[in-house]
Structures are given as C-alpha cells and as structure tokens.
Design an enzyme around this catalytic site. Structure first.
Site, PDB file in Angstrom:
ATOM      1  N   THR A  75     -43.413 -27.700 -29.800  1.00 22.53           N
ATOM      2  CA  THR A  75     -43.182 -27.462 -28.365  1.00 22.53           C
ATOM      3  C   THR A  75     -43.578 -28.696 -27.552  1.00 22.53           C
ATOM      4  O   THR A  75     -42.844 -29.138 -26.669  1.00 22.53           O
ATOM      5  CB  THR A  75     -43.994 -26.243 -27.887  1.00 22.53           C
ATOM      6  OG1 THR A  75     -43.501 -25.086 -28.556  1.00 22.53           O
ATOM      7  CG2 THR A  75     -43.904 -26.061 -26.384  1.00 22.53           C
ATOM      8  N   GLU A  90     -26.317 -30.502 -21.269  1.00 22.02           N
ATOM      9  CA  GLU A  90     -26.513 -30.993 -22.637  1.00 22.02           C
ATOM     10  C   GLU A  90     -25.350 -30.534 -23.496  1.00 22.02           C
ATOM     11  O   GLU A  90     -24.524 -29.719 -23.075  1.00 22.02           O
ATOM     12  CB  GLU A  90     -27.862 -30.506 -23.201  1.00 22.02           C
ATOM     13  CG  GLU A  90     -29.032 -31.278 -22.602  1.00 22.02           C
ATOM     14  CD  GLU A  90     -30.388 -30.781 -23.038  1.00 22.02           C
ATOM     15  OE1 GLU A  90     -30.468 -29.950 -23.961  1.00 22.02           O
ATOM     16  OE2 GLU A  90     -31.373 -31.225 -22.435  1.00 22.02           O
ATOM     17  N   HIS A  98     -30.635 -33.475 -35.823  1.00 24.64           N
ATOM     18  CA  HIS A  98     -30.406 -34.026 -34.481  1.00 24.64           C
ATOM     19  C   HIS A  98     -29.713 -35.373 -34.639  1.00 24.64           C
ATOM     20  O   HIS A  98     -30.112 -36.179 -35.479  1.00 24.64           O
ATOM     21  CB  HIS A  98     -31.741 -34.190 -33.749  1.00 24.64           C
ATOM     22  CG  HIS A  98     -31.577 -34.390 -32.275  1.00 24.64           C
ATOM     23  ND1 HIS A  98     -31.091 -35.556 -31.735  1.00 24.64           N
ATOM     24  CD2 HIS A  98     -31.825 -33.566 -31.234  1.00 24.64           C
ATOM     25  CE1 HIS A  98     -31.048 -35.432 -30.418  1.00 24.64           C
ATOM     26  NE2 HIS A  98     -31.487 -34.235 -30.089  1.00 24.64           N
ATOM     27  N   ARG A 128     -24.135 -30.443 -32.125  1.00 20.65           N
ATOM     28  CA  ARG A 128     -24.966 -31.445 -32.800  1.00 20.65           C
ATOM     29  C   ARG A 128     -24.536 -31.774 -34.211  1.00 20.65           C
ATOM     30  O   ARG A 128     -24.628 -32.925 -34.640  1.00 20.65           O
ATOM     31  CB  ARG A 128     -26.398 -30.929 -32.882  1.00 20.65           C
ATOM     32  CG  ARG A 128     -27.081 -31.054 -31.605  1.00 20.65           C
ATOM     33  CD  ARG A 128     -28.499 -30.659 -31.724  1.00 20.65           C
ATOM     34  NE  ARG A 128     -28.998 -30.755 -30.370  1.00 20.65           N
ATOM     35  CZ  ARG A 128     -30.112 -30.243 -29.943  1.00 20.65           C
ATOM     36  NH1 ARG A 128     -30.875 -29.577 -30.792  1.00 20.65           N
ATOM     37  NH2 ARG A 128     -30.488 -30.378 -28.714  1.00 20.65           N
ATOM     38  N   HIS A 185     -34.147 -31.441 -37.565  1.00 23.47           N
ATOM     39  CA  HIS A 185     -34.682 -31.127 -36.242  1.00 23.47           C
ATOM     40  C   HIS A 185     -35.116 -29.674 -36.115  1.00 23.47           C
ATOM     41  O   HIS A 185     -36.149 -29.387 -35.524  1.00 23.47           O
ATOM     42  CB  HIS A 185     -33.596 -31.451 -35.214  1.00 23.47           C
ATOM     43  CG  HIS A 185     -33.992 -31.264 -33.789  1.00 23.47           C
ATOM     44  ND1 HIS A 185     -35.081 -31.907 -33.238  1.00 23.47           N
ATOM     45  CD2 HIS A 185     -33.446 -30.507 -32.788  1.00 23.47           C
ATOM     46  CE1 HIS A 185     -35.184 -31.561 -31.955  1.00 23.47           C
ATOM     47  NE2 HIS A 185     -34.219 -30.705 -31.668  1.00 23.47           N
ATOM     48  N   ARG A 211     -27.856 -24.027 -33.645  1.00 23.19           N
ATOM     49  CA  ARG A 211     -28.491 -23.701 -32.361  1.00 23.19           C
ATOM     50  C   ARG A 211     -27.952 -24.572 -31.237  1.00 23.19           C
ATOM     51  O   ARG A 211     -27.779 -25.782 -31.389  1.00 23.19           O
ATOM     52  CB  ARG A 211     -30.009 -23.900 -32.474  1.00 23.19           C
ATOM     53  CG  ARG A 211     -30.724 -23.692 -31.152  1.00 23.19           C
ATOM     54  CD  ARG A 211     -32.218 -23.762 -31.274  1.00 23.19           C
ATOM     55  NE  ARG A 211     -32.714 -25.068 -31.637  1.00 23.19           N
ATOM     56  CZ  ARG A 211     -32.818 -26.106 -30.809  1.00 23.19           C
ATOM     57  NH1 ARG A 211     -32.393 -26.013 -29.556  1.00 23.19           N
ATOM     58  NH2 ARG A 211     -33.323 -27.250 -31.229  1.00 23.19           N
ATOM     59  N   LEU A 257     -36.835 -23.519 -26.846  1.00 21.47           N
ATOM     60  CA  LEU A 257     -37.972 -23.150 -25.993  1.00 21.47           C
ATOM     61  C   LEU A 257     -37.705 -21.771 -25.385  1.00 21.47           C
ATOM     62  O   LEU A 257     -38.609 -20.937 -25.271  1.00 21.47           O
ATOM     63  CB  LEU A 257     -38.178 -24.195 -24.890  1.00 21.47           C
ATOM     64  CG  LEU A 257     -38.693 -25.573 -25.335  1.00 21.47           C
ATOM     65  CD1 LEU A 257     -38.718 -26.546 -24.163  1.00 21.47           C
ATOM     66  CD2 LEU A 257     -40.078 -25.488 -25.959  1.00 21.47           C
TER      67      LEU A 257
HETATM   68  C1  SIN Z   1     -33.191 -32.855 -27.305  1.00 18.01           C
HETATM   69  O1  SIN Z   1     -33.885 -33.213 -26.364  1.00 18.01           O
HETATM   70  O2  SIN Z   1     -32.146 -33.422 -27.598  1.00 18.01           O
HETATM   71  C2  SIN Z   1     -33.649 -31.696 -28.126  1.00 18.01           C
HETATM   72  C3  SIN Z   1     -33.529 -30.443 -27.387  1.00 18.01           C
HETATM   73  C4  SIN Z   1     -33.289 -29.297 -28.322  1.00 18.01           C
HETATM   74  O3  SIN Z   1     -33.533 -29.403 -29.512  1.00 18.01           O
HETATM   75  O4  SIN Z   1     -32.782 -28.282 -27.873  1.00 18.01           O
END
Ligand code: SIN
Length: 501
Positions: free
Chosen positions: A37, A108, A222, A266, A326, A361, A367
């Site tokens: 976190t 994002e 990631h 991703r 990740h 995901r 989070l």
């Molecule tokens: C990121 O900042 O790219 C990671 C965020 C995430 O894993 O959701």
C-alpha cells in the site's frame, strides 16, 4: 479477532471490526508501514462525480477482467467504493484538489473516464497508509510488529488463532477469527514492484490450513518499471498524462498492439514491451510544456525524486523501462465478505481471490479493493460470530508431484525467481511449465519446505505458492487476460502428457 497484515486491507478490516466492538490484535511481519500500500503510486479509482457512472466503472472492470471477473464482486467494488473513499477523506487522507477545492481526477489505462484520485501526486498509497496508521494509533487495536506468521491455528477445522515468530520465539495468539491480509507474492519473480515482504506468507499459511485457492495463474506484470538499478515503478499515471513508449529507434510501437496504445490494458502493454528486440524507453519529455521539469516535479514528486537521485533527468531524456511482476489477481478463495473455505478464516486484499479482478486487474482498483472488502470483512467477522460457516465451496487440493528433475539446480530464492520468470512469466507454454513443475517438485522434496529462520520460511512460502501458480497455469491451456500461452492449441500428445501429470 487477529488480523495479519498492515496494508489498506488489513488496517481497514481491523479498524472497522474495532469500531463494531471487536477486540482486535493486528500483527505484521515488518514495520507497520512496510506494505505494498505504502508504495502504491497510481491512486484509487472511484466514481465521485455526476459526469461518470458506476455502470461505466463496472464495465471497465469487467472488460479488464477479460470475461472472468465475478460481476457480483465487481459491482460491490464500484458501488461501495465511493462510500469507502469518503471514509478515507473523513479519516484525513489529503487527496489532491484543484484551486477550487474539487478533487482532481486522473485517467489511467483502460478506464473510460478520469476517475483516479491521487494524493501527493504519486504518493497516494503512502498518504492512505499514513492516515490509517494515525487512526490505528488512536484506536484500541493491539499491534504486534515484526511478528512472522508461522501458521493458522486450527481446532476441529476452525481457525482459532495464529502462531507467530517474534524475536526467534514462537507465540500463539488466540482469536475468534483470523484475517489474512498479507498481500501477494511478487517476490516470486526477480523483477517486481512489490516490497521485500511480499513473499506469499498468508496464501501459503492458508494452503497449509487446507483453504482453497483460485486464479493463481493470473499474475499481472506492470509495463513500466525502471530497467536500471533496483526495480522502481513508474506509474501508469505518467502514461495517463501523455508519456509514450518508444523502441530503440525512437518509434512509438504501443499503437501497433492496441488502438489505446500506451493506455491499453496492462498485459497488452507489458507484452508489447517484452516483444521488442531492443531496450524500450518511456518518454515524458513532452509533458507539461513549456516547463516539463516543473510539471513532472509537481505532478510526480516521488518518481521525480527517485529518478533524479539515480542521475536520470526524465524531463530531457526518456528513461529505460521493463515489465515487472506487480499484482496477483488470484489468491485464497473467498466469498464476498472474505470468508474462506476454512471456518473463521478470512482473507482480504491481494491475499484473497474474490473474483473481483477476473483475469486482469484494472489500474487503481487494488487500493479500492482493500478499502471495500476490508470493511466487509470487518463487518462479517462480527455478524458471523456464533453462526454456521457459509464460505465458498472447498477446492480440490493439488496432487503431490514426484520429483523428476535430477538436473534441478540447487535451491536458492534467486533460482526460484529465475525459474518463475522464464517459465511462468509474461508468456507461458507447456514445456516450460512442465520443467517448472519438475524443478519445483525436486526442491519441495529436498527439504526446502522444512525451514528454520525467517528468510528460509519465506522461501518455503514462495515455493509453496509457486507450485500453485505453475499448476494453475498448466491447467489453463488457453490465453486469457494476464495469462498468455504461446501454445494455445496444444497437440493431442501434449494434452495426454499434461493430464498424466
Ligand atoms: C501504477 O501507478 O501504475 C500502479 C497502480 C495500480 O497498480 O493500480
């Protein structure tokens, strides 16, 4: 109740249960804030404006999950998410706001609307962790740091506490319920964004307690982790602001892989990078013109400071990036309140598999998952007291594999990580997975699973989880989401051989 783990999921579960009147002990392996976190940069996704809808967030979550997300779990995530974000705001998380005081919302990858809240630019997880730890300090929760989880204690098949190792001594903490919130197992791989503590301790302990696991083949890589020095995440939010990926010739290649280019899901971006022949760079030099340096320092202070401390001026020069492990979409099987198949044993956050992420995901949903399902667990622990257990259906335990790799290298964590990277990484096939199975079996049979110190116990946990990841990846013969098989259409002999195993 005892909670193991001090990231957003564990802290939320503990604080919610305490608010509900429970006597709570929280144990954690390292320092309280040594969690995934704390290093989460991207933010927390949630629908907080009328121009966006939970239906859109749900659709994005299900699309990212590649058809395997549980719609009921995903609906809970997006519908309860806004209330949990408001709880965080009320607790004091300083989410970024514009000059009028409105929450800033970023975009994002694979989100159809800008709905990602950040704090401190790229320090969202750190701000949430700090705030929840402040609340913890004012609570009645008993905290035990540097307590390594040895096992869940069972009586008549029910979880009745945990055995932990503190300063070399075993200690049993009895409780009416056990919540595992120990994060994932990114340390299965040599390249990972995860902290050193992410060794799958909760998942391995749950397996030893007989709990079912699911979806462990789905490991998210990631796309953009700094490729020089210690791996360091360069948030997807940087691409959300317009940074682009270039190959060794300076060509932007992500659009060849997906119409959304750098903001595609991703797994697609990560594979597009891995498939390039030469090094790949992330080019942020065009952002925030005319003063790119000032823009990057203000919007991404953490990333900017780390890159500059390593002698990289990303406002002038693109930086080299590589994919890295990740996030684990799978984990301990739970229902929608964190109940596992073992009575009075709960799992939450990355440790759990609720089905909310399916095969992949969506960015910034993790989070959110910790906040939403942490609260659900904190409620369920109280509501379930004295009632018959109604967790998910039990799974089928893995059959033991006889060792069949006389040429297996000696076990070390580095050897395990390399094996997983080579054979259970971004792209898999039957022959690599079969090799991994054999080597893991050889290591498991040679006593690596009878450890003495904490590092060796972590190794044993990683090995246990690796066995499950590889077995799950072998069972799933088609590509979906983060699980990609280059041998999608196996020949009949290969299928027979795999079945015999
Ligand atoms: C990121 O900042 O790219 C990671 C965020 C995430 O894993 O959701």
């Amino acid at each position: 109740m005892v909670v193991v783990g001090s990231g957003i999921a564990g802290l939320t579960a503990a604080l919610r249960a305490e608010r509900n009147g429970a006597e709570v002990t929280l144990v954690t392996k390292g320092d309280l804030d040594e969690t995934a976190t704390r290093s989460a940069q991207g933010g927390i996704a949630g629908v907080l404006t009328a121009s966006d809808t939970t239906a859109a967030h749900l659709a994005d979550t299900l699309t990212a999950g590649a058809g395997l997300a549980d719609p009921a779990a995903a609906r809970i995530l997006v519908e309860e998410g806004p209330a949990r974000i408001r709880d965080l705001i009320d607790a004091g998380v300083p989410f970024d706001r514009d000059d009028d005081g409105n929450l800033r919302r970023g975009l994002e990858g694979a989100h159809s609307h800008p709905r990602i809240l950040h704090a401190g630019g790229d320090a969202t997880g750190a701000a949430i962790e700090r705030t929840l730890l402040d609340v913890l300090e004012r609570s009645t929760v008993t905290v035990l740091e540097h307590a390594f989880l040895l096992d869940v204690v069972l009586v008549d098949g029910h979880a009745v506490g945990v055995e932990v190792l503190v300063s070399g001594a075993r200690r049993t903490i009895t409780a009416d319920a056990v919540v595992l919130a120990t994060g994932g197992a990114g340390r299965l791989y040599p390249h990972t964004t995860n902290p050193a503590v992410a060794t799958g301790d909760g998942i391995a302990a749950a397996l030893r307690a007989g709990a079912a696991v699911a979806d462990l083949e789905f490991v998210q890589f990631h796309p953009t982790v700094l490729a020089v020095g210690t791996p360091f995440l360069i948030s997807e939010a940087v691409r959300g602001e317009g940074a682009v990926l270039r190959d060794s010739e300076g060509r932007r290649f992500a659009l060849d892989a997906h119409p959304d280019g750098e903001l595609a899901p991703r797994d697609i971006v990560a594979r597009a990078i891995a498939e390039q022949d030469g090094p790949v760079v992330l080019d942020a030099t065009g952002l925030g013109a005319p003063d790119t340096a000032a823009f990057l320092a203000a919007r991404f202070p953490t990333i900017d400071a780390v890159l500059r401390s390593r002698g990289l001026d990303w406002s002038r020069e693109p930086v080299p990036v590589t994919p890295a492990a990740h996030y684990m979409m799978g984990g301990v099987s739970t229902d929608l309140a964190g109940r596992t198949t073992v009575p009075r044993l709960y799992a939450v956050g990355e440790t759990a598999r609720t089905g909310v992420h399916g095969a992949n995901r969506l960015a910034s949903n993790s989070l959110l998952e910790g906040a939403v399902f942490g609260a659900r667990v904190g409620d369920a622990v109280i509501a379930d007291a004295g009632t018959a257990w109604a967790g998910p259906a039990a799974g089928t335990p893995l059959a033991a594999v006889e060792p069949s790799a006389p040429d297996a290298p000696p076990f070390t964590r580095a050897a395990l990580q390399q094996l997983m990277w080579n054979h259970a990484g971004l792209v898999r096939d039957e022959s690599g997975l079969a090799r991994a199975t054999a080597v893991l079996a050889a290591w498991s049979h040679c006593g690596t699973d009878r450890p003495v110190d904490v590092a060796a116990r972590e190794d044993a946990n990683l090995l246990r989880v690796a066995v499950e990841v590889v077995a799950a990846a072998r069972r799933r013969r088609g590509s979906v989401g983060a699980h990609v098989r280059r041998d999608e259409t196996p020949s009949v002999p290969e299928m027979q051989e795999a079945t015999a195993c």
